[in-house]
Write an enzyme that holds these catalytic residues in place. Sequence first.
Site, PDB file in Angstrom:
ATOM      1  N   LYS A   1     -15.996  14.312  -2.385  1.00 54.48           N
ATOM      2  CA  LYS A   1     -17.189  13.988  -3.565  1.00 54.48           C
ATOM      3  C   LYS A   1     -17.882  15.353  -3.415  1.00 54.48           C
ATOM      4  CE  LYS A   1     -17.684   8.931  -3.009  1.00 54.48           C
ATOM      5  NZ  LYS A   1     -18.625   7.983  -2.551  1.00 54.48           N
TER       6      LYS A   1
ATOM      7  N   HIS B   1      15.397  -0.772  -3.921  1.00 52.14           N
ATOM      8  CA  HIS B   1      16.315   0.177  -4.563  1.00 52.14           C
ATOM      9  C   HIS B   1      15.488   1.524  -4.646  1.00 52.14           C
ATOM     10  CE1 HIS B   1      18.963  -3.045  -6.094  1.00 52.14           C
ATOM     11  NE2 HIS B   1      18.082  -3.855  -5.997  1.00 52.14           N
TER      12      HIS B   1
ATOM     13  N   GLU C   1      -9.165   2.861   5.013  1.00 50.00           N
ATOM     14  CA  GLU C   1     -10.360   3.267   4.867  1.00 50.00           C
ATOM     15  C   GLU C   1     -11.103   3.002   6.123  1.00 50.00           C
ATOM     16  OE1 GLU C   1     -12.329   2.450   1.190  1.00 50.00           O
ATOM     17  OE2 GLU C   1     -13.262   4.609   1.248  1.00 50.00           O
TER      18      GLU C   1
HETATM   19  O1  PA5 Z   1     -14.839   0.340   0.875  1.00 48.41           O
HETATM   20  C1  PA5 Z   1     -15.831   1.147   0.285  1.00 48.41           C
HETATM   21  O2  PA5 Z   1     -16.748   1.199   0.912  1.00 48.41           O
HETATM   22  C2  PA5 Z   1     -15.543   1.948  -0.709  1.00 48.41           C
HETATM   23  O3  PA5 Z   1     -14.173   1.948  -1.048  1.00 48.41           O
HETATM   24  C3  PA5 Z   1     -16.314   1.810  -1.988  1.00 48.41           C
HETATM   25  O4  PA5 Z   1     -16.295   0.538  -2.224  1.00 48.41           O
HETATM   26  C4  PA5 Z   1     -16.014   2.686  -3.107  1.00 48.41           C
HETATM   27  O5  PA5 Z   1     -16.107   4.128  -2.690  1.00 48.41           O
HETATM   28  C5  PA5 Z   1     -16.999   2.461  -4.266  1.00 48.41           C
HETATM   29  O6  PA5 Z   1     -18.369   2.473  -4.113  1.00 48.41           O
HETATM   30  P1  PA5 Z   1     -19.450   2.005  -4.868  1.00 48.41           P
HETATM   31  O7  PA5 Z   1     -19.382   0.418  -4.614  1.00 48.41           O
HETATM   32  O8  PA5 Z   1     -20.764   2.408  -4.182  1.00 48.41           O
HETATM   33  O9  PA5 Z   1     -19.203   2.504  -6.219  1.00 48.41           O
END
Ligand code: PA5
Length: 427
Positions: A414, A299, A278
């Site tokens: 989303k 494996h 990410e």
């Molecule tokens: O690393 C990130 O920013 C994302 O993975 C968020 O943690 C994830 O989308 C969850 O978001 P939130 O804490 O707003 O629910």
Amino acid sequence: MIHVDFKHTINPIPLKDYEERVKIINKMIDDKSGKGNDFLGWTTWPRDYDKNEVARILEAAKRIQKEYETLVVCGIGGSYLGARAAIEALTGLYPDNRLEIIYLGQTLSPNYIAQVLKHLENKKFAVNVISKSGTTTETSVAFRLLKELMLKKYGKEGTAKAIFATTDKARGALKQEADSEGYETFVIPDDIGGRYSVITAVGLLPIACAGGDIVQLLKGADDARIAYDNGDLSNNVCYQYAVARNYFYTHGKAVELYVTYEPHHTQIGEWLKQLYGESEGKEKKGLLPDSVTFSTDLHSLGQFVQDGSPVLFETIVRVKEPNQDIVMKEEKENLDGLNYLAGKKLSFVNEKAFEGTLKAHEEDGKVPNIVITMDKMDSYNLGYLFYFFMRACAMSAYLMDINPFNQPGVEIYKHNMFVLLGKPGVK
Ligand code: PA5
């Protein structure tokens, strides 16, 4: 402490070529002048964290351990993966001496959610709902369903007492709800994004509930901060690791495979995939992070690593001393032919699996390997490891000229989902 071994990278990493850039980027991280500079709070958090809040977290964890049988950790992505990785690494998968921890809010699967809710019907459970935005669909849906069950079991007052909300200090639907319903709240700092938040209340409350030593975890992270906030590449293994990734990326490798040797560490691989995937996978750039648990996956994917397309390098995270060990016994009949292992510890056998695999992948497969070793898995060392990878991730993304702290690609699914579901106001 951790040790990083670059002796198995097939070609030496040309550190000299990167020295100047690393120095400049380290200064950029310290001055908070690079891309995404609003989200660098985690770099100094292990030193500057709110001590009163940590005291409150420890109190809440004590109360949860005393009054409940189960804690449901309700969050997704950065609001869940770090806590799970730490809890499993520190306390295992089937511990019999701690509060049960269940994860929800990380899926929309009706099968999974229905089964968890059924399991919780007969449990006295508390909920730690974790969401920085306070509006993430997976988390909100699960939380609503949890509240429905809690209201039936505990009534309004008991429900409010059993909910602990970790969220933004002022914004978002969850913060508003927590204030109006009287849930105890913990803060996700404005300048720390989800995947860098395991060292904040996001990770600390669930980890403390599971019995992890969060003060030691923060101490480990702070010692790593002291060691790695250093632009001298020749003395900084954290940045050497970031440089090695960049070198492989620019020399034909597309995949970094994170390898652990313990099922208890599988979730560290999940946390790493999110952190690097990410942070770095943007603008059609980045290494694809993947993870395996050996020897289990020797494996399955082991075949590909050894013999398949030469697109990957491996980063091994291993722990020298296991927290528990077993000695193999001699058997009179020896029907399974295993008497040659009698008197040997399982840790010794696992170690030989590691050594044999490293040799096979490096010498025969020509797969570069980086070996990261922790002396033992405890809260201090894990905090150190978390910080090592977060700091290396920032350096690595900046070496590719990527903002490590946003996730524009995540928003697209989303949006599409909201349109398909008919969410008011979304077109
Ligand atoms: O690393 C990130 O920013 C994302 O993975 C968020 O943690 C994830 O989308 C969850 O978001 P939130 O804490 O707003 O629910």
